[in-house]
Design a protein around this motif. Structure first.
Motif, PDB file in Angstrom:
ATOM      1  N   ASP A  28      -0.471   6.093   6.788  1.00 29.80           N
ATOM      2  CA  ASP A  28      -1.253   5.877   8.000  1.00 29.80           C
ATOM      3  C   ASP A  28      -1.618   4.401   8.164  1.00 29.80           C
ATOM      4  O   ASP A  28      -1.592   3.863   9.277  1.00 29.80           O
ATOM      5  CB  ASP A  28      -2.522   6.725   7.977  1.00 29.80           C
ATOM      6  CG  ASP A  28      -2.218   8.211   8.095  1.00 29.80           C
ATOM      7  OD1 ASP A  28      -1.354   8.556   8.919  1.00 29.80           O
ATOM      8  OD2 ASP A  28      -2.823   9.006   7.363  1.00 29.80           O
ATOM      9  N   LYS A  29      -1.948   3.746   7.055  1.00 27.71           N
ATOM     10  CA  LYS A  29      -2.289   2.326   7.111  1.00 27.71           C
ATOM     11  C   LYS A  29      -1.081   1.491   7.509  1.00 27.71           C
ATOM     12  O   LYS A  29      -1.190   0.562   8.330  1.00 27.71           O
ATOM     13  CB  LYS A  29      -2.826   1.867   5.753  1.00 27.71           C
ATOM     14  CG  LYS A  29      -3.348   0.440   5.747  1.00 27.71           C
ATOM     15  CD  LYS A  29      -3.994   0.107   4.404  1.00 27.71           C
ATOM     16  CE  LYS A  29      -4.555  -1.312   4.409  1.00 27.71           C
ATOM     17  NZ  LYS A  29      -5.210  -1.644   3.111  1.00 27.71           N
ATOM     18  N   ASP A  34       4.191   8.527  -3.948  1.00 25.41           N
ATOM     19  CA  ASP A  34       3.218   7.477  -4.204  1.00 25.41           C
ATOM     20  C   ASP A  34       3.910   6.118  -4.136  1.00 25.41           C
ATOM     21  O   ASP A  34       3.536   5.175  -4.812  1.00 25.41           O
ATOM     22  CB  ASP A  34       2.580   7.680  -5.581  1.00 25.41           C
ATOM     23  CG  ASP A  34       1.282   6.878  -5.734  1.00 25.41           C
ATOM     24  OD1 ASP A  34       0.596   6.686  -4.705  1.00 25.41           O
ATOM     25  OD2 ASP A  34       0.984   6.447  -6.857  1.00 25.41           O
ATOM     26  N   THR A  64       0.839  -1.192   0.000  1.00 32.53           N
ATOM     27  CA  THR A  64       0.000   0.000   0.000  1.00 32.53           C
ATOM     28  C   THR A  64       0.875   1.244   0.000  1.00 32.53           C
ATOM     29  O   THR A  64       2.026   1.202   0.435  1.00 32.53           O
ATOM     30  CB  THR A  64      -0.934   0.021   1.234  1.00 32.53           C
ATOM     31  OG1 THR A  64      -1.718   1.221   1.207  1.00 32.53           O
ATOM     32  CG2 THR A  64      -0.136  -0.012   2.527  1.00 32.53           C
ATOM     33  N   THR A  65       0.312   2.342  -0.486  1.00 28.54           N
ATOM     34  CA  THR A  65       1.011   3.631  -0.486  1.00 28.54           C
ATOM     35  C   THR A  65       0.594   4.498   0.694  1.00 28.54           C
ATOM     36  O   THR A  65       1.125   5.597   0.870  1.00 28.54           O
ATOM     37  CB  THR A  65       0.714   4.400  -1.794  1.00 28.54           C
ATOM     38  OG1 THR A  65      -0.693   4.670  -1.855  1.00 28.54           O
ATOM     39  CG2 THR A  65       1.125   3.587  -3.012  1.00 28.54           C
ATOM     40  N   ASP A  66      -0.341   4.019   1.496  1.00 31.09           N
ATOM     41  CA  ASP A  66      -0.932   4.790   2.578  1.00 31.09           C
ATOM     42  C   ASP A  66      -0.078   4.703   3.842  1.00 31.09           C
ATOM     43  O   ASP A  66      -0.022   3.652   4.503  1.00 31.09           O
ATOM     44  CB  ASP A  66      -2.343   4.255   2.863  1.00 31.09           C
ATOM     45  CG  ASP A  66      -3.118   5.113   3.851  1.00 31.09           C
ATOM     46  OD1 ASP A  66      -2.490   5.821   4.659  1.00 31.09           O
ATOM     47  OD2 ASP A  66      -4.362   5.058   3.819  1.00 31.09           O
TER      48      ASP A  66
END
Length: 404
Positions: A106-107, A178, A102-104
């Motif tokens: 926070d996740k 990203d 994932t690029t997130d």
């Protein structure tokens, strides 16, 4: 220069781990046989030191667990969850796996168990049990705010580099906002945090069947106990446990570090220059290594290289000095023979032998918070590049042999 890893190191490491866990033979008989062969040494209480240079675990301590002799993953579990996010299932089958990643940020912070802030608080003491607490001047304790655990004592100039800032530093470093994150997690109850991203470049050394292909990852290593710098390394390892964190440092192609000070986040350009994150660099690096791999090196020539790096003592030098040098030559010769068995008797094998000696065979005296922990102290020394000058000198010296 630093040691190059074998092809597909992550896959090979995971395969060995799975084989260890799934082995169904008589475990104690196997352990006894390994002790007899000199590959294990009993430390008592079901703990064994690995003394097998051909094993990924050489130098590690394994523990008997429900009839299995297993390594410790070292991941933080203080919140009741294993602190690991990864794109690829690890050998220990723990953590949160997100295929494709994932690029997130926070996740990843949440799944990796590192979404905790760290704050500094004054160190207090009592001269007597009934006295009011007093503040120790210029001393602070780093507190993990989600568990209130004390991570380490630091000085007045120390600035906390929060876990999220490590992600942002890597984004700035590669100018990619990203980016897909490969792994992230915490070790030693949150005292150390790691973050991994994958680079598009690869380094291949393919001379006469050697076929060393290095897929570089960029790993940020952040400590909250004051024991080490904030580090960034270009390495073939995806960090997913305590061992692979150590391997990522040991086999780093390049490394950069900065103390936990106020301007740490502003030193992006310095990090870019030091890490040499460019296609041109990786192409040049591969060309130099292939040149070394094509250069035959007899044992007498290898000993001359050793003599250039470590001067041979005079005949009237103290016996201890002469014995120390003779032992160094003996160890280096054994390392060269070991590497030459796979790579041929070449300058490439010689560089790997010298690098391995510099990183893992030299004497070290742990101090401060690492006192008594030789392995952690040595890993820290490698991370901070204590032997980089020697390894660079060896690389340059061996390159002179390619022009004969």
């Amino acid at each position: 220069m630093t040691t190059l890893a074998l092809p597909d190191v992550n896959q090979q490491f995971a395969a060995e781990r799975i084989a260890q866990i799934n082995r169904a033979a008589d475990k104690q008989a196997g352990i006894d046989a390994q002790i007899a062969d000199g590959k294990l040494r009993s430390l008592g209480n079901g703990r064994y030191l690995v003394t097998d240079p051909d094993s990924w675990d050489n130098g590690e301590v394994l523990t008997m667990n429900q009839g299995e002799l297993l390594p410790e993953h070292g991941l933080d579990e203080t919140t009741g969850q294993v602190a690991l996010y990864t794109t690829t299932p690890a050998w220990h089958a723990l953590g949160n796996v997100v295929p494709g990643g994932t690029t997130d940020i926070d996740k990843v912070l949440t799944l990796g168990g590192i979404n905790f802030p760290v704050s500094r608080r004054p160190v207090l003491y009592q001269a007597n049990p009934t006295d009011q607490p007093r503040i120790v001047p210029d001393q602070f304790v780093n507190i993990r705010e989600d568990t209130n655990a004390a991570l380490g004592v630091v000085g007045a100039r120390y600035e906390v580099l929060q876990n999220r800032q490590g992600f942002e530093f890597l984004q700035d470093l590669v100018d990619d906002y990203d980016v897909t994150w490969e792994s992230a997690g915490a070790l030693r109850d949150g005292r150390k945090v790691f973050i991994t991203m994958r680079l598009p470049q690869t380094v291949s050394v393919d001379v006469e069947g050697i076929n060393d292909t290095i897929v570089p990852f960029i790993v940020a290593l952040n400590s909250h106990d004051g024991s080490s710098l904030f580090q960034v390394v270009a390495t073939p390892w995806r960090v997913e446990c305590g061992n692979t964190e150590r391997f990522s440092v040991r086999d780093a192609l390049t490394r950069w570090g900065v103390r936990h000070t106020r301007n740490a986040r502003d030193r992006i350009e310095e990090a870019r220059r030091t890490l040499r994150l460019s296609v041109d660099y990786f192409d040049q690096f591969a060309a130099e290594e292939e040149s070394l791999a094509r250069t035959d090196l007899a044992i007498d020539e290898f000993h001359k290289v050793i003599g250039d790096l470590w001067a041979t003592p005079d005949e009237d030098a103290p016996v201890r000095t002469r014995n120390k040098h003779a032992k160094r030559v003996e160890i280096l010769t054994d390392l060269y023979d070991t590497n030459a068995a796979r790579l041929g008797r070449t300058a490439y094998a010689a560089e790997r032998a010298i690098t391995e000696f510099a990183d893992w065979k030299t004497a070290i005296r742990p101090t401060g918070s690492l006192r008594g922990n030789n392995l952690a102290a040595r890993a820290t020394a490698v991370m901070e590049g204590s032997a980089d000058e020697l390894k660079s000198k060896a690389h340059r010296r061996l390159l002179t042999l390619t022009h004969r």
